[in-house]
Motif scaffolding. Structure first.
Motif, short mmCIF file in Angstrom:
data_model
loop_
_atom_site.label_atom_id
_atom_site.label_comp_id
_atom_site.label_asym_id
_atom_site.label_seq_id
_atom_site.Cartn_x
_atom_site.Cartn_y
_atom_site.Cartn_z
N ARG A 1 0.90 -1.18 -0.07
CA ARG A 1 -0.15 -0.04 0.02
C ARG A 1 0.77 1.14 -0.10
O ARG A 1 2.00 1.07 0.55
CB ARG A 1 -0.88 0.14 1.30
CG ARG A 1 -1.95 -1.04 0.99
CD ARG A 1 -2.91 -0.81 2.51
NE ARG A 1 -3.54 -2.23 2.35
CZ ARG A 1 -4.23 -2.70 3.40
NH1 ARG A 1 -4.06 -2.24 4.71
NH2 ARG A 1 -4.87 -4.00 3.51
N HIS B 1 1.71 -3.05 5.53
CA HIS B 1 1.78 -3.27 4.10
C HIS B 1 2.30 -1.97 3.38
O HIS B 1 2.91 -2.04 2.39
CB HIS B 1 -0.09 -2.86 3.69
CG HIS B 1 -0.80 -4.06 4.26
ND1 HIS B 1 -1.01 -5.08 3.25
CD2 HIS B 1 -1.63 -4.43 5.08
CE1 HIS B 1 -1.71 -6.08 3.84
NE2 HIS B 1 -2.29 -5.41 5.12
N ASP C 1 -2.68 -9.96 3.02
CA ASP C 1 -3.91 -10.28 3.68
C ASP C 1 -4.54 -11.59 2.94
O ASP C 1 -4.73 -11.45 1.60
CB ASP C 1 -4.96 -9.06 3.66
CG ASP C 1 -4.60 -8.17 4.29
OD1 ASP C 1 -3.89 -8.35 5.67
OD2 ASP C 1 -4.97 -7.12 4.09
N ASP D 1 -6.37 -9.16 13.96
CA ASP D 1 -6.49 -8.67 12.59
C ASP D 1 -6.08 -10.33 11.85
O ASP D 1 -4.99 -10.77 11.51
CB ASP D 1 -5.34 -7.85 11.96
CG ASP D 1 -5.50 -7.49 10.62
OD1 ASP D 1 -6.57 -8.21 9.88
OD2 ASP D 1 -4.93 -6.24 10.37
N HIS E 1 -4.78 -11.28 8.10
CA HIS E 1 -3.23 -10.42 7.97
C HIS E 1 -2.00 -11.17 8.50
O HIS E 1 -2.08 -11.78 9.49
CB HIS E 1 -3.20 -9.10 8.86
CG HIS E 1 -2.28 -8.28 8.68
ND1 HIS E 1 -2.22 -7.07 7.94
CD2 HIS E 1 -1.07 -8.39 9.28
CE1 HIS E 1 -0.96 -6.61 8.17
NE2 HIS E 1 -0.13 -7.18 9.10
ZN ZN Z 1 -3.43 -6.66 6.35
#
Ligand code: ZN
Length: 271
Positions: free
Chosen positions: A128, A204, A211, A236, A239
């Protein structure tokens, strides 16, 4: 003997995680205070929640800071780390090269058994940008402001002031409001940090997280951990974080094993 004029350090400073982190950073001529200023509570919380990635093997490059504050800073880091791309089921995902190699090997093992390891929510499952993390932040922050204003817990002047704050201060204020039960997760029931990462902080961004759709399959989780991919962010569930280590090594790296939702997480042991 303790010298009474010395400042008292927080108890977590003497924890297994901090000891291992100091050693890992020392190998890169870096110190914890450069990574994460001690008086910055948001940065420390981020370190305690997502810090496992700083203890991975030598083939990965962890971020130089706990919280990135601009796209330029993120781009510079991602360029230095290098990234590999792969097409998985029509989605192009990007990770640090060592993380990608291990993921593709794990996927091959899964597929040979009639299973799969596939990206959840497309390309966003892996690398990301800074802007991606800001957009995700706004997807929780803005609706929560409206929600709490409707319920009368915040007034219009407060929500307008919060919208105008620089993003780092928005995070700080949100964590303060959450202490009073004004939560910013998607369903307003828990901390926003259990829902998404604070802007500029995601694993990320480090290109060390993936994920997976198949996170409920215990065998898939085993295959991933056999290839150095572990769940390191408590609660999470989809993840996974690439550490490039054997599971047997993790306790000695300052991580502790915690069971939650029937899954095994390796999180920073901060005491
Ligand atoms: Zn994640």
């Amino acid at each position: 003997m303790l010298n009474s004029s010395e400042p008292l350090t927080a108890p977590f400073e003497s924890s297994p995680f901090y000891a291992e982190l100091a050693e890992a950073l020392g190998r890169r001529q870096c110190e914890i205070d450069q990574l994460c200023p001690p008086d910055d509570h948001v940065a420390r919380r981020v370190l305690h929640d997502y810090g496992a990635m700083f203890l991975g093997n030598k083939n990965i490059l962890p971020p130089p800071v706990c919280v990135f504050t601009s796209e330029a800073e993120v781009s510079e880091f991602q360029k230095a780390a290098g990234h590999a791309a792969a097409n998985i089921g029509g989605d192009v995902i990007e990770l640090q090269p060592a993380a990608m190699t291990a993921l593709l090997k794990a996927r091959a093992v899964a597929r040979a058994e009639g299973r799969d390891i596939s990206p959840r929510d497309g390309a966003e499952a892996a690398r990301r940008s800074y802007a991606d993390t800001v957009r995700l932040w706004n997807s929780r922050f803005l609706p929560a402001l409206d929600h709490w204003q409707e319920l009368g817990r915040l007034n219009q002047a407060q929500t307008e002031a919060l919208r105008r704050l620089p993003i780092a201060e928005q995070v700080r204020e949100v964590l303060e409001l959450e202490k009073d039960g004004i939560f910013f997760s998607k369903d307003f029931s828990k901390s926003v940090l259990y829902s998404i990462a604070a802007p500029g902080t995601s694993q990320h961004i480090a290109m060390l997280a993936f994920d997976a759709n198949e996170f409920l399959d215990e065998r898939v989780r085993q295959i991933l951990s056999d290839h150095g991919w572990f769940q390191t962010v408590l609660s999470d569930l989809p993840h996974f974080t690439y550490l490039g280590l054997q599971e047997e090594e993790l306790a000695a790296r300052g991580l502790k094993c915690v069971e939650a939702n029937g899954q095994r997480f390796w999180i920073p042991d901060v005491g």
